[in-house]
Motif scaffolding. Structure first.
Motif, PDB file in Angstrom:
ATOM      1  N   GLY A 184     -18.520 -11.512  -8.293  1.00  0.00           N
ATOM      2  CA  GLY A 184     -18.055 -11.309  -9.652  1.00  0.00           C
ATOM      3  C   GLY A 184     -18.648 -10.058 -10.261  1.00  0.00           C
ATOM      4  N   THR A 185     -18.973 -10.127 -11.542  1.00  0.00           N
ATOM      5  CA  THR A 185     -19.440  -8.947 -12.272  1.00  0.00           C
ATOM      6  C   THR A 185     -20.939  -8.961 -12.536  1.00  0.00           C
ATOM      7  N   ALA A 186     -21.690  -9.803 -11.828  1.00  0.00           N
ATOM      8  CA  ALA A 186     -23.147  -9.792 -11.989  1.00  0.00           C
ATOM      9  C   ALA A 186     -23.679  -8.404 -11.694  1.00  0.00           C
ATOM     10  N   ALA A 187     -24.617  -7.948 -12.504  1.00  0.00           N
ATOM     11  CA  ALA A 187     -25.124  -6.583 -12.355  1.00  0.00           C
ATOM     12  C   ALA A 187     -26.546  -6.490 -12.875  1.00  0.00           C
ATOM     13  N   THR A 188     -27.304  -5.523 -12.352  1.00  0.00           N
ATOM     14  CA  THR A 188     -28.643  -5.270 -12.877  1.00  0.00           C
ATOM     15  C   THR A 188     -28.532  -4.419 -14.135  1.00  0.00           C
ATOM     16  N   GLU A 189     -29.419  -4.665 -15.095  1.00  0.00           N
ATOM     17  CA  GLU A 189     -29.379  -3.950 -16.368  1.00  0.00           C
ATOM     18  C   GLU A 189     -30.790  -3.679 -16.872  1.00  0.00           C
ATOM     19  N   ALA A 190     -30.895  -2.704 -17.766  1.00  0.00           N
ATOM     20  CA  ALA A 190     -32.193  -2.268 -18.295  1.00  0.00           C
ATOM     21  C   ALA A 190     -32.646  -3.167 -19.433  1.00  0.00           C
ATOM     22  N   LEU A 191     -32.962  -4.394 -19.094  1.00  0.00           N
ATOM     23  CA  LEU A 191     -33.438  -5.347 -20.088  1.00  0.00           C
ATOM     24  C   LEU A 191     -34.347  -6.336 -19.391  1.00  0.00           C
ATOM     25  N   GLY A 192     -35.501  -6.616 -19.981  1.00  0.00           N
ATOM     26  CA  GLY A 192     -36.429  -7.539 -19.355  1.00  0.00           C
ATOM     27  C   GLY A 192     -37.432  -8.075 -20.350  1.00  0.00           C
ATOM     28  N   PRO A 193     -38.181  -9.105 -19.974  1.00  0.00           N
ATOM     29  CA  PRO A 193     -39.166  -9.693 -20.884  1.00  0.00           C
ATOM     30  C   PRO A 193     -40.428  -8.860 -21.020  1.00  0.00           C
ATOM     31  N   TYR A 194     -40.677  -7.958 -20.079  1.00  0.00           N
ATOM     32  CA  TYR A 194     -41.854  -7.108 -20.176  1.00  0.00           C
ATOM     33  C   TYR A 194     -41.508  -5.692 -19.764  1.00  0.00           C
ATOM     34  N   ASP A 195     -41.279  -5.441 -18.492  1.00  0.00           N
ATOM     35  CA  ASP A 195     -40.918  -4.105 -18.049  1.00  0.00           C
ATOM     36  C   ASP A 195     -39.713  -4.230 -17.137  1.00  0.00           C
ATOM     37  N   TYR A 196     -39.280  -3.116 -16.610  1.00  0.00           N
ATOM     38  CA  TYR A 196     -38.192  -3.143 -15.651  1.00  0.00           C
ATOM     39  C   TYR A 196     -38.310  -1.930 -14.743  1.00  0.00           C
ATOM     40  N   PHE A 197     -37.704  -2.071 -13.575  1.00  0.00           N
ATOM     41  CA  PHE A 197     -37.683  -0.979 -12.618  1.00  0.00           C
ATOM     42  C   PHE A 197     -36.394  -0.193 -12.786  1.00  0.00           C
ATOM     43  N   GLU A 198     -36.453   1.096 -12.638  1.00  0.00           N
ATOM     44  CA  GLU A 198     -35.258   1.909 -12.767  1.00  0.00           C
ATOM     45  C   GLU A 198     -35.264   2.968 -11.680  1.00  0.00           C
ATOM     46  N   ASP A 199     -34.126   3.123 -11.007  1.00  0.00           N
ATOM     47  CA  ASP A 199     -34.019   4.167 -10.002  1.00  0.00           C
ATOM     48  C   ASP A 199     -33.256   5.342 -10.586  1.00  0.00           C
ATOM     49  N   SER A 200     -32.948   6.327  -9.744  1.00  0.00           N
ATOM     50  CA  SER A 200     -32.328   7.551 -10.233  1.00  0.00           C
ATOM     51  C   SER A 200     -30.944   7.317 -10.822  1.00  0.00           C
ATOM     52  N   SER A 232     -33.586  -6.617 -13.896  1.00  0.00           N
ATOM     53  CA  SER A 232     -33.072  -7.867 -14.436  1.00  0.00           C
ATOM     54  C   SER A 232     -31.574  -7.965 -14.169  1.00  0.00           C
ATOM     55  N   VAL A 233     -31.089  -9.202 -14.004  1.00  0.00           N
ATOM     56  CA  VAL A 233     -29.694  -9.439 -13.634  1.00  0.00           C
ATOM     57  C   VAL A 233     -28.942 -10.008 -14.825  1.00  0.00           C
ATOM     58  N   HIS A 234     -27.783  -9.426 -15.106  1.00  0.00           N
ATOM     59  CA  HIS A 234     -26.922  -9.936 -16.170  1.00  0.00           C
ATOM     60  C   HIS A 234     -25.713 -10.611 -15.545  1.00  0.00           C
ATOM     61  N   ILE A 235     -25.410 -11.825 -16.015  1.00  0.00           N
ATOM     62  CA  ILE A 235     -24.271 -12.587 -15.510  1.00  0.00           C
ATOM     63  C   ILE A 235     -23.338 -12.890 -16.673  1.00  0.00           C
ATOM     64  N   GLN A 247     -20.250 -14.925 -18.419  1.00  0.00           N
ATOM     65  CA  GLN A 247     -19.752 -16.288 -18.339  1.00  0.00           C
ATOM     66  C   GLN A 247     -18.439 -16.329 -17.561  1.00  0.00           C
ATOM     67  N   GLY A 248     -18.431 -17.143 -16.481  1.00  0.00           N
ATOM     68  CA  GLY A 248     -17.240 -17.300 -15.678  1.00  0.00           C
ATOM     69  C   GLY A 248     -16.946 -16.152 -14.746  1.00  0.00           C
ATOM     70  N   GLU A 249     -17.887 -15.191 -14.639  1.00  0.00           N
ATOM     71  CA  GLU A 249     -17.573 -13.972 -13.899  1.00  0.00           C
ATOM     72  C   GLU A 249     -18.495 -13.675 -12.724  1.00  0.00           C
ATOM     73  N   GLY A 250     -19.676 -14.260 -12.646  1.00  0.00           N
ATOM     74  CA  GLY A 250     -20.573 -13.834 -11.591  1.00  0.00           C
ATOM     75  C   GLY A 250     -21.629 -14.851 -11.234  1.00  0.00           C
ATOM     76  N   GLN A 251     -22.314 -14.569 -10.120  1.00  0.00           N
ATOM     77  CA  GLN A 251     -23.383 -15.434  -9.646  1.00  0.00           C
ATOM     78  C   GLN A 251     -24.125 -14.708  -8.533  1.00  0.00           C
ATOM     79  N   LEU A 252     -25.291 -15.231  -8.181  1.00  0.00           N
ATOM     80  CA  LEU A 252     -25.985 -14.867  -6.957  1.00  0.00           C
ATOM     81  C   LEU A 252     -25.948 -16.088  -6.056  1.00  0.00           C
ATOM     82  N   SER A 253     -25.803 -15.895  -4.774  1.00  0.00           N
ATOM     83  CA  SER A 253     -25.802 -17.034  -3.858  1.00  0.00           C
ATOM     84  C   SER A 253     -26.678 -16.725  -2.654  1.00  0.00           C
ATOM     85  N   VAL A 254     -27.327 -17.762  -2.141  1.00  0.00           N
ATOM     86  CA  VAL A 254     -28.219 -17.665  -0.986  1.00  0.00           C
ATOM     87  C   VAL A 254     -27.790 -18.739   0.006  1.00  0.00           C
ATOM     88  N   THR A 255     -27.387 -18.335   1.194  1.00  0.00           N
ATOM     89  CA  THR A 255     -26.886 -19.302   2.162  1.00  0.00           C
ATOM     90  C   THR A 255     -27.995 -20.095   2.828  1.00  0.00           C
TER      91      THR A 255
END
Length: 211
Positions: free
Chosen positions: A132-148, A154-157, A159-167
């Protein structure tokens, strides 16, 4: 909408907090921890519920983070540092919420939502797949990592559009009746959803989940 936190096995509530514990657009640290048959819910480091729970938690499908395992009851908001610890109870009483990113402590099976990409920061390096549309974003409870490219941890999900799954759910989630802890930072975006599923797996036609 009542701001409660509950754990489920099958379609039965195994533990539920009182209302007013979660609020929208605010980062909250949530931890659920079981030692023996004592299961506790902590919000922002404060124990809000303790019960005797002897449930044999298991599942037979992929672990879903951000919705129920039948692709319903989507969470909407941000999550950070979601950590599954199998075999030990991390918190026995009130604690100070973490002020730095969580690390892979002993018995950590999965640590996700804290990298500039979808993955596992534990030593197991399990695959966390985005849909879906899950994506990392520049928002966090303390700090966040940012690349170039401006991709952050932090992951933004939506409603009804995204998820993370682990098999590899068996190693991560099949707690049985042993000790375990699941924790993470959550920032709920909407308050008009009756249920926001934080993580879930499924066995037959019933859920084994926590909301």
């Amino acid at each position: 909408t009542a701001g409660t936190v509950a754990t489920y096995h099958g379609n039965t509530v195994t533990q539920q907090s009182s209302g007013g514990q979660f609020s929208v657009n605010t980062w909250h640290h949530l931890a659920v921890s079981r030692s023996g048959t004592t299961q506790k819910i902590f919000i922002d480091g404060t124990e809000i519920k303790s019960d005797t729970v002897s449930t044999d938690y298991d599942g037979t499908t992929a672990l879903h983070i951000g919705n129920a395992a039948n692709n319903s009851l989507f969470y909407e908001g941000w999550l950070r540092d979601v950590r599954f610890v199998k075999g030990s109870s991390v918190y026995g009483g009130n604690f100070t919420p973490p002020t730095e990113p969580l690390t892979a402590i002993t018995n950590t099976q999965l640590l996700t939502g804290n990298l500039p990409y979808f993955g596992d920061a534990s030593t197991n390096n399990r695959t966390a797949t985005m849909s879906g549309t899950a994506a990392t974003e520049a928002l966090g409870p303390y700090d966040y990592f940012e690349d170039s490219d401006g991709v952050v941890g932090s992951v933004h999900i939506d409603q009804g559009e995204g998820q993370l799954s682990v098999t590899d759910y068996a190693n991560v989630f099949n707690f049985g009746n042993g000790d375990w802890t699941v924790e993470g930072w959550y920032r709920l975006e909407r308050e008009d959803q009756a249920t926001n599923m934080l993580w879930s797996t499924r066995g037959s036609s019933t859920y084994r989940e926590m909301l």
